[in-house]
Write a protein that holds these residues in place. Structure first.
Motif, PDB file in Angstrom:
ATOM      1  N   ALA A  29       0.837  -1.204   0.000  1.00  0.00           N
ATOM      2  CA  ALA A  29       0.000   0.000   0.000  1.00  0.00           C
ATOM      3  C   ALA A  29       0.869   1.251   0.000  1.00  0.00           C
ATOM      4  N   ALA A  30       1.927   1.251   0.788  1.00  0.00           N
ATOM      5  CA  ALA A  30       2.833   2.402   0.829  1.00  0.00           C
ATOM      6  C   ALA A  30       3.518   2.597  -0.523  1.00  0.00           C
ATOM      7  N   VAL A  33       1.012   4.177  -2.934  1.00  0.00           N
ATOM      8  CA  VAL A  33       0.779   5.593  -2.655  1.00  0.00           C
ATOM      9  C   VAL A  33       1.932   6.436  -3.196  1.00  0.00           C
ATOM     10  N   VAL A  36       1.789   6.517  -7.038  1.00  0.00           N
ATOM     11  CA  VAL A  36       0.747   7.424  -7.533  1.00  0.00           C
ATOM     12  C   VAL A  36       1.178   8.874  -7.380  1.00  0.00           C
ATOM     13  N   MET A  37       1.803   9.189  -6.261  1.00  0.00           N
ATOM     14  CA  MET A  37       2.254  10.564  -6.042  1.00  0.00           C
ATOM     15  C   MET A  37       3.290  10.984  -7.086  1.00  0.00           C
ATOM     16  N   PHE A  69      -9.408   6.602  -8.035  1.00  0.00           N
ATOM     17  CA  PHE A  69      -8.563   5.735  -7.218  1.00  0.00           C
ATOM     18  C   PHE A  69      -9.419   4.918  -6.250  1.00  0.00           C
TER      19      PHE A  69
END
Length: 86
Positions: A29-30, A33, A36-37, A69
């Motif tokens: 998950a990290a 994220v 995506v950033m 998302f």
């Protein structure tokens, strides 16, 4: 009230937080994220959207991205549930 106490207890439990941070789902998950950033930042810079968009347009764009998302996360959860039932 009880839920808040339970969440506070779990968040302050260092051993639990450490174990969760080392788990595959949390690491993944990290990673997603951060990915995506960085992709979003590169997309904005490549298309020079930061120069073209007004603050309101930027907010609308970010809201649309966030909704997309969330839909993808929901779809992935549904796919996983279907696979687990089979």
């Amino acid at each position: 009230m009880v839920f808040r106490f339970l969440i506070r207890y779990l968040a302050n439990n260092e051993h639990l937080v450490q174990k969760l941070s080392e788990s595959y789902p949390m690491r993944r998950a990290a990673q997603l994220v951060v990915r995506v950033m960085f992709h979003g930042k590169n997309f904005i810079e490549e298309n020079r959207l930061h120069e073209k968009l007004t603050p309101e347009q930027f907010k609308t764009l970010m809201r649309d991205i966030a909704e997309n998302f969330q839909k993808q996360i929901k779809q992935t959860q549904e796919n996983l549930q279907r696979k687990m039932k089979q």
